[in-house]
Design a protein around this motif. Structure first.
Motif, PDB file in Angstrom:
ATOM      1  N   ALA A 229       0.839  -1.211   0.000  1.00  9.88           N
ATOM      2  CA  ALA A 229       0.000   0.000   0.000  1.00  9.88           C
ATOM      3  C   ALA A 229       0.868   1.252   0.000  1.00  9.88           C
ATOM      4  O   ALA A 229       0.516   2.273  -0.581  1.00  9.88           O
ATOM      5  CB  ALA A 229      -0.909  -0.006   1.224  1.00  9.88           C
ATOM      6  N   GLU A 230       2.014   1.123   0.620  1.00  8.66           N
ATOM      7  CA  GLU A 230       2.950   2.233   0.716  1.00  8.66           C
ATOM      8  C   GLU A 230       3.348   2.732  -0.666  1.00  8.66           C
ATOM      9  O   GLU A 230       3.464   3.923  -0.913  1.00  8.66           O
ATOM     10  CB  GLU A 230       4.176   1.692   1.453  1.00  8.66           C
ATOM     11  CG  GLU A 230       5.143   2.703   1.904  1.00  8.66           C
ATOM     12  CD  GLU A 230       6.314   1.983   2.546  1.00  8.66           C
ATOM     13  OE1 GLU A 230       6.166   1.556   3.700  1.00  8.66           O
ATOM     14  OE2 GLU A 230       7.342   1.817   1.877  1.00  8.66           O
ATOM     15  N   GLU A 231       3.550   1.787  -1.604  1.00  6.38           N
ATOM     16  CA  GLU A 231       3.977   2.154  -2.947  1.00  6.38           C
ATOM     17  C   GLU A 231       2.906   3.019  -3.618  1.00  6.38           C
ATOM     18  O   GLU A 231       3.221   3.970  -4.325  1.00  6.38           O
ATOM     19  CB  GLU A 231       4.248   0.884  -3.757  1.00  6.38           C
ATOM     20  CG  GLU A 231       4.696   1.124  -5.180  1.00  6.38           C
ATOM     21  CD  GLU A 231       6.009   1.891  -5.291  1.00  6.38           C
ATOM     22  OE1 GLU A 231       6.681   2.042  -4.251  1.00  6.38           O
ATOM     23  OE2 GLU A 231       6.343   2.368  -6.381  1.00  6.38           O
ATOM     24  N   GLU A 232       1.654   2.684  -3.379  1.00 10.54           N
ATOM     25  CA  GLU A 232       0.557   3.481  -3.957  1.00 10.54           C
ATOM     26  C   GLU A 232       0.665   4.918  -3.480  1.00 10.54           C
ATOM     27  O   GLU A 232       0.525   5.869  -4.248  1.00 10.54           O
ATOM     28  CB  GLU A 232      -0.803   2.889  -3.541  1.00 10.54           C
ATOM     29  CG  GLU A 232      -1.310   1.829  -4.483  1.00 10.54           C
ATOM     30  CD  GLU A 232      -1.110   2.218  -5.945  1.00 10.54           C
ATOM     31  OE1 GLU A 232      -1.649   3.272  -6.351  1.00 10.54           O
ATOM     32  OE2 GLU A 232      -0.375   1.506  -6.673  1.00 10.54           O
ATOM     33  N   MET A 233       0.937   5.060  -2.184  1.00 10.65           N
ATOM     34  CA  MET A 233       1.077   6.397  -1.585  1.00 10.65           C
ATOM     35  C   MET A 233       2.240   7.125  -2.240  1.00 10.65           C
ATOM     36  O   MET A 233       2.127   8.283  -2.628  1.00 10.65           O
ATOM     37  CB  MET A 233       1.290   6.205  -0.078  1.00 10.65           C
ATOM     38  CG  MET A 233       1.456   7.459   0.747  1.00 10.65           C
ATOM     39  SD  MET A 233       3.141   8.052   0.773  1.00 10.65           S
ATOM     40  CE  MET A 233       3.913   6.843   1.851  1.00 10.65           C
ATOM     41  N   ILE A 234       3.338   6.413  -2.431  1.00 12.43           N
ATOM     42  CA  ILE A 234       4.531   7.031  -3.019  1.00 12.43           C
ATOM     43  C   ILE A 234       4.236   7.478  -4.450  1.00 12.43           C
ATOM     44  O   ILE A 234       4.511   8.621  -4.836  1.00 12.43           O
ATOM     45  CB  ILE A 234       5.725   6.036  -3.007  1.00 12.43           C
ATOM     46  CG1 ILE A 234       6.176   5.797  -1.564  1.00 12.43           C
ATOM     47  CG2 ILE A 234       6.878   6.545  -3.859  1.00 12.43           C
ATOM     48  CD1 ILE A 234       7.244   4.752  -1.406  1.00 12.43           C
ATOM     49  N   LEU A 235       3.616   6.581  -5.229  1.00 10.38           N
ATOM     50  CA  LEU A 235       3.330   6.923  -6.623  1.00 10.38           C
ATOM     51  C   LEU A 235       2.370   8.107  -6.704  1.00 10.38           C
ATOM     52  O   LEU A 235       2.530   8.995  -7.543  1.00 10.38           O
ATOM     53  CB  LEU A 235       2.757   5.713  -7.361  1.00 10.38           C
ATOM     54  CG  LEU A 235       3.781   4.595  -7.647  1.00 10.38           C
ATOM     55  CD1 LEU A 235       3.104   3.394  -8.288  1.00 10.38           C
ATOM     56  CD2 LEU A 235       4.906   5.096  -8.555  1.00 10.38           C
ATOM     57  N   ALA A 236       1.410   8.132  -5.798  1.00  5.76           N
ATOM     58  CA  ALA A 236       0.434   9.236  -5.808  1.00  5.76           C
ATOM     59  C   ALA A 236       1.147  10.556  -5.546  1.00  5.76           C
ATOM     60  O   ALA A 236       0.911  11.556  -6.227  1.00  5.76           O
ATOM     61  CB  ALA A 236      -0.635   8.996  -4.755  1.00  5.76           C
TER      62      ALA A 236
END
Ligand code: ADP
Length: 932
Positions: free
Chosen positions: A323-330
């Motif tokens: 989920a962290e990656e989604e936050m980073i990409l956003a």
């Protein structure tokens, strides 16, 4: 329409008339049909024939042209010259070329001309036939085209360079010149090699050579600019053919690629930096697809670049952190940077590592975010450091929690497991030189018991060359990153022990000394077993830090024990002292009391006293002062010390009023103990029982009182008899007798004065000195008193200065007694200078009337300024001894002044006279009215 047919005129040549006429007739008609200008001229160039085409082209009619010399009429411009043309014609060959003619209206026309000569049978020139075709339009077009072409060449973004077979510049355009850093003029006539680096010359020559052999060439090349810098170009060169079709030179087109080259270099350099960076650098698209993966990334995550590029970044993200990656990409899509984001990533082998990520968006030229580059740093080490620091902080807390160091060390050993070690042991050097195990900890309590047992069975070999004995000897820590069997063999006491040691499965160990006061008095041992970890230098540093803190704690504990011991000794002494000792804290709180104090307070023991709240020292008694007056609570010495006095003392008695209580007197002395902030932290109070002394004193006072009373009666009678005797002797006129009687009377007066002083004293002691207060006019009282004392003194002159205009409330006679006392003292102690000055003033606010009595006599040393007001005190110098007196005058005077709410003090120094001051409160008008 009538045609003007050219007629053979007066030609030099004879013509075949008929033939010519016939021929001429139809030929002329035919020629008129032609668009081209057809001109026939005789060998002298005079016009013989001028067709319609010529009329139309030039504007001259046939009539006008006939007989004219053509090149004069048409101002012919020859390519070479008219003569050259004639020479050519003379050869009999057809001449063909371009001519420029001027028409009748002055305009110029370009013509393409073909001319030939006609000869007669004898070969003599007959006429010249000339056909001129108007090519002005075509010429115009050609010229425009050429101009266009020139403009293109001149303004081209490409450099254009034309050279001859010797590589000399024939033409160069501005762009090329600019690219080379020259002006065009500087280049014409110079050869190409002048603008080439020597090392590139063979290459240039080879290319030019190939052009001259007829080949088209395309290649990268660099020129040397005027400023010496290279000019990188993309070159297209081609051979140039001359009119004959021979290769006369070469044309080059050059595109400046310096910038592109630079960009390529930058790109390469950047790639090299990224590749060689120690930091892990990974880039990815906004969809999370990995696009680059440097060497450090390979090392950190275990995937090669081939394996990683093209994969999704989740390759290295632990499943639980997706989920962290989604936050980073956003965030990246919004163009935000991510700095030092601490997280966990996964290696190829599945193991986790702590990293700190910094991620920046990558933008294309248009500024759109197309991906991200991330730099990852392994922070496993710094995390470990942080954990170590936390552990040390916890350890410090444990170490300061108890002053019993064995308990502390046991707690410490427990704390070290499992963060620092699987096993942790603390050994201390005993007084007999053997090693005593103070603490041991392991996660499993069974193992602890077993280890203790093991140690009992196998005491440490003090001669061992490593381990605890060695560390204690050298005070140098020992780090064993990898425990091997040799070490176990060396450590083991016997085979059985060796077996046990092997069974322990130790993998790594470290021992650090506990250095106290410069001596290694113990050691901390940490060991890892059943764990894949191994100790490193970093662990050792942490262990040493822990040991130094532990050492300090032990030292503190010992120090505390020592202090405790001396405190105990002190306590014994204090408890044995006969005086009561009480230590007060601010707020009247009792911190300490010894047994004697408890006894005074009426308690069974000091403990009982302190346990009471609040413990009070004198609660059993009603307190009185030396005059028998009730002792005000706020005058208790310890309270005065807290109020700021540097030392306070009071004689306190217990009233006899309470039934069944024997009389008690105490001398109570209090001294402050300064706190850290400078304030008074404690007041140490010593209560000294002086009942006996006081009782003796009382007895003495009672005796004085009785004696003075007893003396008073006979002296009064004596005084009475002297009066009778005086009358008698005067009647008998016995002058001798009268003289002795007068001296006796004077001595009687002195005796009376002494007795009344003593009486006053004893009255004062017993609180029976009564005051009859009334308003007194101070100035008048002083005047009367001074007059009276002056009358008795033949030696001294008494002066009064100033006035107070004050009324005071007081006992007139008692106040007079004070001033008499001061004046007689002034006279008594100033035999050399016979003047005494009495000054009357008011204080600044006018509330006090101040009377000062100044003499110029022997003076009083500062050391005695207070004591002279004590009873029976006389300055004990040999000199003063000669002065008569009882030493109670000032004592009584001060008592009187103070009971008048006033002050009496002295200012003096030895040898400089003395000034005594009496300050009395002035009675205000309203007070006077009240007293009315
Ligand atoms: P005394 O009866 O001895 O004068 P006082 O109580 O009047 O007793 O004085 C106490 C002591 O103070 C004296 O003995 C003397 O030493 C000192 N004293 C008092 N007045 C003076 C003064 N004016 N000059 C010097 N010493 C003085």
């Amino acid at each position: 329409m009538e045609r003007s047919v050219p007629m053979p005129g007066e030609g030099k040549f004879a013509l075949d008339r008929q033939a010519y006429d016939d021929d001429t007739q139809w030929q002329a008609s035919l020629m008129d049909l032609a668009y081209d200008a057809i001109i026939v001229r005789d060998p002298q160039s005079r016009v013989l024939f001028w067709n319609r085409g010529a009329e139309q082209l030039y504007g001259y009619s046939a009539k006008e042209a006939m007989g004219q010399i053509t090149h004069e009429l048409l101002q012919t411009r020859f390519p070479e010259s008219g003569e050259a043309l004639d020479r050519h014609l003379a050869t009999g060959e057809l001449w063909q070329g371009e001519l420029v003619h001027t028409c009748k209206d002055g305009t110029q026309v370009f013509v393409e001309s073909r001319q030939t000569i006609r000869r007669n049978a004898r070969g003599e020139p007959l006429a010249i036939l000339e056909i001129n075709r108007d090519i002005t339009g075509r010429k115009q077009q050609e010229r425009e085209q050429l101009e266009r072409y020139h403009t293109i060449v001149r303004t081209a973004n490409e450099g254009i360079w034309l050279i001859d077979r010797e590589a000399q510049t024939l033409y160069i355009n501005e762009r090329m010149a600019a690219m080379l850093g020259y002006a065009v003029e500087e280049l014409v006539g110079h050869a190409v090699p002048e603008f080439v680096f020597p090392e590139d010359l063979p290459k240039a020559q080879e290319r030019i050579g190939r052009n001259l052999q007829g080949h088209f060439e395309q290649f990268d090349f660099r020129f040397r600019r005027k400023d010496g810098r290279p000019l990188e170009v993309l070159a297209c060169t081609t051979p140039i053919h001359d009119a004959t079709g021979r290769i006369g030179g070469a044309l080059g087109m050059f595109t400046d690629v310096t910038e592109r080259k630079q960009a390529e270099v930058d790109q390469l350099r950047l790639a090299a930096i990224v590749e060689s960076s120690d930091d892990t650098i990974v880039s990815k698209t906004l969809d999370g697809i990995i696009t680059s993966w440097n060497l450090a990334a390979e090392r950190m995550f275990g995937y090669s670049s081939q394996e990683a590029v093209g994969q999704h970044i989740t390759l290295i993200i632990p499943p639980e952190l997706r989920a962290e990656e989604e936050m980073i990409l956003a965030k990246l899509r919004r163009g935000e940077h991510i700095d030092h984001f601490e997280t966990v990533r996964m290696r190829k082998d599945g193991s986790r590592l702590d990293i700190s990520l910094s991620i920046s968006p990558i933008k294309n030229r248009a500024g759109h975010i197309i991906g991200a580059s991330k730099i990852a740093r392994d922070i496993t080490e710094s995390k470990r450091l942080r954990r170590d620091l936390e552990f040390l902080a916890d350890a410090s807390k444990v170490l300061s929690s108890s002053l019993d160091y064995k308990t502390t060390l046991q707690a410490l050993a427990r704390l070290a497991v499992p963060h620092v070690a699987d096993w942790c042991a603390v050994d201390m050097l005993g007084e007999d030189g053997t090693i005593e195990r103070v603490a041991i900890a392991h996660i499993d309590p069974h193992k602890v018991a077993w280890a203790e047992e093991l140690r009992k069975k196998n005491p440490v070999n003090m001669d061992a060359a490593h381990g605890i004995p060695q560390v204690l000897r050298t005070r140098v820590s020992e780090l064993v990153p990898f425990v091997n069997d040799d070490l176990l063999v060396a450590t083991a006491v016997d085979d059985e022990h060796l077996k046990v040691l092997r069974d322990l499965g130790l993998t790594s160990a470290m021992t650090v000394p506990l250095v106290i006061d410069g001596k290694a008095e113990g050691a901390l041992t940490f060991a890892l077993a059943e764990s894949s970890r191994h100790y490193t230098r970093a662990d050792l540093i942490m262990a040493e830090e822990l040991a130094s803190r532990a050492s300090l704690a032990i030292e503190n504990a010992r120090l505390y024990q020592t202090v405790q011991q001396s405190r105990d000794q002190l306590e014994i002494i204090l408890q044995g002292v006969a005086d009561g000792i009480v230590v007060y804290a601010p707020g009247n709180r009792m911190l300490y009391a010894n047994e004697a104090a408890a006894l005074i307070g009426g308690y069974h023991s000091a403990q009982q006293m302190l346990a009471e709240s609040p413990p009070v020292l004198f609660n059993r008694y009603e307190l009185i002062d030396e005059q028998g007056q009730s002792f005000p609570h706020d005058r208790l010495p310890h309270l005065r010390v807290f109020a700021g006095e540097p030392q306070a003392q009071a004689v306190i008695g217990s009233s006899e009023a309470l039934a069944g209580q024997p009389e008690h007197w105490w001398l109570v002395t209090s001294r402050p103990v300064a706190g850290e902030g400078g304030g008074v932290a404690m007041a140490v109070t010593i209560v000294h029982d002086m009942t006996e002394q006081m009782v003796a004193e009382r007895r003495k006072d009672a005796f004085i009182s009785m004696a003075s009373h007893e003396l008073k009666t006979p002296v009064t009678s004596l005084k009475g008899f002297t009066t009778i005797l005086q009358r008698r002797l005067s009647r008998q006129s016995d002058t001798q007798g009268l003289h002795y009687l007068a001296r006796m009377d004077a001595q009687l007066d002195r005796l009376t004065a002494l007795i009344s002083e003593l009486l006053d004293l004893s009255r004062m002691q017993s609180g029976k000195l009564a005051l009859h207060e009334e308003p007194v006019a101070l100035d008048a009282l002083i005047e009367e008193t001074v007059e009276m004392v002056q009358a008795a003194s033949v030696t001294h002159r008494l002066l009064i200065e100033g006035s107070t205009d004050a009324q005071v409330l007081g006992d007139q006679e008692r106040l007079r007694q004070v001033f008499v006392n001061l004046l007689t003292n002034a006279i008594k102690y100033s035999t050399q200078v016979e003047q005494v000055i009495v000054r009357l003033v008011r204080d600044e606010e006018g509330r006090q009337a101040i009377v000062s009595v100044q003499d110029f006599g022997i003076g009083i040393d500062k050391a005695h300024h207070e004591q002279i007001f004590e009873r029976f005190y006389q300055v004990g110098d040999a000199e003063e001894k000669t002065y008569p007196g009882l030493g109670i005058g000032l004592y009584i005077s001060r008592e009187i002044v103070e009971r008048h709410r006033g002050h009496l003090w002295v200012e003096s120094s030895k040898g400089n006279g003395a000034t005594f001051f009496v300050a009395l409160p002035v009675l205000s008008l309203s007070e006077q009215a009240d007293l009315g």
